[in-house]
Design an enzyme around this catalytic site. Sequence first.
Site, PDB file in Angstrom:
ATOM      1  N   LYS A 162      -8.539  13.652   4.741  1.00  0.00           N
ATOM      2  CA  LYS A 162      -7.605  12.616   4.745  1.00  0.00           C
ATOM      3  C   LYS A 162      -6.475  12.852   5.980  1.00  0.00           C
ATOM      4  O   LYS A 162      -6.496  13.726   6.498  1.00  0.00           O
ATOM      5  CB  LYS A 162      -6.820  12.465   3.403  1.00  0.00           C
ATOM      6  CG  LYS A 162      -6.238  13.865   2.809  1.00  0.00           C
ATOM      7  CD  LYS A 162      -5.660  13.943   1.583  1.00  0.00           C
ATOM      8  CE  LYS A 162      -6.610  13.784   0.477  1.00  0.00           C
ATOM      9  NZ  LYS A 162      -6.607  12.592  -0.163  1.00  0.00           N
ATOM     10  N   ARG A 163      -5.878  11.866   6.234  1.00  0.00           N
ATOM     11  CA  ARG A 163      -4.532  11.773   7.151  1.00  0.00           C
ATOM     12  C   ARG A 163      -3.838  13.104   6.789  1.00  0.00           C
ATOM     13  O   ARG A 163      -3.781  13.397   5.536  1.00  0.00           O
ATOM     14  CB  ARG A 163      -3.903  10.622   7.178  1.00  0.00           C
ATOM     15  CG  ARG A 163      -4.591   9.442   8.119  1.00  0.00           C
ATOM     16  CD  ARG A 163      -5.123  10.025   9.520  1.00  0.00           C
ATOM     17  NE  ARG A 163      -4.180  10.217  10.332  1.00  0.00           N
ATOM     18  CZ  ARG A 163      -3.166   9.304  11.079  1.00  0.00           C
ATOM     19  NH1 ARG A 163      -3.682   7.972  10.817  1.00  0.00           N
ATOM     20  NH2 ARG A 163      -2.273   9.631  12.002  1.00  0.00           N
TER      21      ARG A 163
ATOM     22  N   HIS B 169       0.961  -1.243  -0.090  1.00  0.00           N
ATOM     23  CA  HIS B 169      -0.055  -0.070   0.170  1.00  0.00           C
ATOM     24  C   HIS B 169       0.856   1.259  -0.022  1.00  0.00           C
ATOM     25  O   HIS B 169       0.362   2.465   0.078  1.00  0.00           O
ATOM     26  CB  HIS B 169      -0.822  -0.230   1.246  1.00  0.00           C
ATOM     27  CG  HIS B 169      -2.036  -0.938   1.076  1.00  0.00           C
ATOM     28  ND1 HIS B 169      -3.383  -0.650   0.636  1.00  0.00           N
ATOM     29  CD2 HIS B 169      -1.855  -2.430   1.825  1.00  0.00           C
ATOM     30  CE1 HIS B 169      -3.904  -1.942   0.826  1.00  0.00           C
ATOM     31  NE2 HIS B 169      -3.212  -2.942   1.519  1.00  0.00           N
TER      32      HIS B 169
ATOM     33  N   THR C  83      -8.793   6.671  -1.889  1.00  0.00           N
ATOM     34  CA  THR C  83     -10.029   6.245  -1.974  1.00  0.00           C
ATOM     35  C   THR C  83     -11.116   7.326  -1.908  1.00  0.00           C
ATOM     36  O   THR C  83     -11.992   7.321  -2.308  1.00  0.00           O
ATOM     37  CB  THR C  83     -10.203   4.868  -1.151  1.00  0.00           C
ATOM     38  OG1 THR C  83      -9.673   5.301   0.121  1.00  0.00           O
ATOM     39  CG2 THR C  83      -9.470   3.635  -1.749  1.00  0.00           C
TER      40      THR C  83
ATOM     41  N   LYS D  96     -14.778   8.415  -3.414  1.00  0.00           N
ATOM     42  CA  LYS D  96     -15.940   8.401  -2.673  1.00  0.00           C
ATOM     43  C   LYS D  96     -16.670   9.933  -3.255  1.00  0.00           C
ATOM     44  O   LYS D  96     -17.931   9.995  -3.412  1.00  0.00           O
ATOM     45  CB  LYS D  96     -15.672   8.614  -1.341  1.00  0.00           C
ATOM     46  CG  LYS D  96     -15.320   7.093  -0.747  1.00  0.00           C
ATOM     47  CD  LYS D  96     -14.805   7.090   0.716  1.00  0.00           C
ATOM     48  CE  LYS D  96     -14.183   5.932   0.993  1.00  0.00           C
ATOM     49  NZ  LYS D  96     -13.339   5.899   1.934  1.00  0.00           N
TER      50      LYS D  96
ATOM     51  N   LYS E 280       0.591  14.580   1.316  1.00  0.00           N
ATOM     52  CA  LYS E 280      -0.721  14.814   0.668  1.00  0.00           C
ATOM     53  C   LYS E 280      -1.083  16.176   0.473  1.00  0.00           C
ATOM     54  O   LYS E 280      -1.736  16.703  -0.139  1.00  0.00           O
ATOM     55  CB  LYS E 280      -1.629  14.202   1.717  1.00  0.00           C
ATOM     56  CG  LYS E 280      -1.566  12.758   1.962  1.00  0.00           C
ATOM     57  CD  LYS E 280      -2.789  12.308   2.865  1.00  0.00           C
ATOM     58  CE  LYS E 280      -2.458  10.648   3.194  1.00  0.00           C
ATOM     59  NZ  LYS E 280      -3.178  10.005   2.161  1.00  0.00           N
TER      60      LYS E 280
END
Length: 810
Positions: A546-547, A358, A654, A658, A552
């Site tokens: 998100k985290r 992952h 992911t 969504k 990110k």
Amino acid sequence: MPHLTTDKWIEAIKHKTEKVGGISIGEASERDLFYAICAIASEEMNKNWIDTQEKYRETECKQVYYLSMEFLVGRLLESNLLNSGMLNECNSALEAMGFDPEKVYSVEPDAGLGNGGLGRLAACFLESIASLKFPGHGCGIRYRYGLFEQRIIHGHQVELPDYWLKEDYPWETRKAEEAVDIHFGGDIHMFKKNDGTLEFKYENTDKVTAVPYDVPVVGYQNQVVNSLRLWSAESNSGSSDLLTSKSSQYFHHLDHKHSIEQISGFLYPDDSGYDGKILRLKQQYFLVSSSLKSIIRQFKKNGRHSLMHLPDRVVIQINDTHPSLAVPELMRILMDEERFGWDDAWEITTKTIAYTNHTTLSEALEKWPQDMVKSLLPRLHMIIYEINERFCRKVWEDHPELRDKIHELAIIADNQVHMARLAIVGSFSVNGVARLHTEILKKKEMSNFYTLFPERFNNKTNGITHRRWLLQVNPELSTLISDVIGPQWIQRPNHLISLLRYSNDVPFLERVSEVKLQNKARLAQFIHEKTGIVVDERSIFDVQIKRLHEYKRQLLNIFHVIHLYNELKDNPSLDITPRTFIFGAKAAPSYYFAKEVIKLINRMASIINNDTSIQGKLKVVFLENYNVSLAEKIIPATDISEQISTASKEASGTGNMKMMMNGALTVGTLDGANIEIRDLVGDRNIFIFGLTADEVHDYYQNGGYVARDIYHTDERVRRILDQLNEGAFGSQEIEFKDIFYHILYHNDPYFVLKDFDAYIETHELVEQAYRNQPKWMNMSMTNIAYSGKFSSDRTIQEYASEIWKLKRMD
Ligand code: 26V
């Protein structure tokens, strides 16, 4: 399944609360109703649960076991009702009785047994496995404390323990009779038997009892109920031992009991580096050993087959390397307990285990100090040592071209055990989670292994369960969709593609737009209740949830916000479409930089939201304690989905799927699954910007990027960085200086400055597109139409046919 009508529901709820709970329905609280409904729903589901398991036993079908340290299931009541076909009637019953169903369902604690995408993926997969009638189960840990609860106090993240089990958890069933013993440490004695084989005996081990708690996994209206088995660590020194012992022993016992129970005590937050955390290694072995023992016990139940046939009946998917001790542990069980020789044990093991990777972030690749493995798991250490010896010897003999690479391939190197290498060598399948990610594994991160085992590598692009992430969280949109294309999409999400026919149907698009506005109004109301901030539901809801991690790039997002704010301050009459920037993110407790970013977002929120001179054109909202339930509220109300990781860093993502499924448009880099979203919807229906993975890679390899140059040439960037450096947003001058230094002195390792210009420009295009609502709604509908590919039903179908070789039970 016999359906309860609304009237029957009312009767059953009254009966449960009055006769069983001893509370008259007039007095009953939402909590009482919640427990009553769970009990009624469980009664309905249990028969199917028993029948499903019996069917699996009788037919001796092959089953998949998904081993994962994380299952981020969130709340279960609403989705269990939905999947067992009881949601509408139950809702009507509650409403008829004067209750708000949402309030009743929100009594349930979020089972936050995961950090983020990896854990939520495991939960989506279980739902799809059951809905597609595949025989499969999850195996995980019943942490007493889930991921910490986040509070924002004076703009700072504060972590509180998440004691989610403080009240009865209605979905679990304790199966004490299926407990197994797990052994740690001890001494190993080796004997040579008369037939020349070796026998290993263990002495003085620390014994821990693993007790399973089963949670039902309900398939969508198909009678299937699979299991999620969560293991709890218990000491079996009973209370009678404690009574009879002397006081010194008494404390020793208590101490011992406590240290055992700690094994399933709490979930480790990711991104923190587990180096040296022996408890984390204990957890991993605890999960693996108890799951394998239970799988083998189940296999042996009908006693007709030798374990040589294990791979025909069982496949074990390991979710990242966290459960990769499954490789040596299965070897140990087969050799020491089942008396197989090495070669047979190896054949069984490597035909049974499959591994999913992952991440390629090197900081995130697990390694354990060899000494720690040796003292905690002495027999496993011997086996890993032997696996490594044999593997390295084979590479040396069969692959002369890789001889100088042995150090990078060895499972044990520099006194560390490399878990990804162990997982690759010990399994028959290695998959990445999006096309680009798998290519990076093959061509870069794991290229030597790819040379050795090309047939093992494969891609399985992630997915999400559209039943939770569209049908359940956005019922009004779901109804509109079913009105025009029929309800088949619920079983076959690819049918969503029929929506393309309606992507220019103005009356339909207006209804869809109305639903989005209602969802936004609901979220605005929630934001107001939680934060006191007033947001305009007609503004663009621009969302990043998100985290929190540097890769990110929440920082890039907040730089855009600061830039817009600067522009508005310079020119208050600037004509921009009002925007609401919404953030939700937890930072690992020890991740200093991530916490600085949270502080900056919150500081900008308080400055911007309170500055009347900008006439409410910008709002910034940081919603605390981002979790599954909060995602369910935000996603249906999102206009813009921020997926802006440094290209090559986000394995898949992911959340991007969504939000797309709920009609949001993506602003994203060519990273992870964004690429596959772009391939489907086309460049006209997505906002792509920034460096590509190849460009990023090239800079890492060959240099050529100097962050300071951008600081000197781009005034907008310099202004923001100087504001941070000079304390323009800080209560003290030094606040946020670290962000300035971090970017400039580490040469901006995630290319925030490099992508800034392209990002700003892309957001200008977003703004223009939003002004043309028919166009926007057409883009939005195109995204929904193509989102069927990202249902986890598709992903699971691929795992089942290409890796697991499973048959559906129909
Ligand atoms: C862990 C760590 C630990 C040490 C410091 C840095 C760091 C960064 C990331 C991680 C997470 C690794 C595993 C993980 O959660 N991967 C996520 O898996 C999702 C499901 O496949 C995927 O959508 C996300 O892109 C990926 O980050």
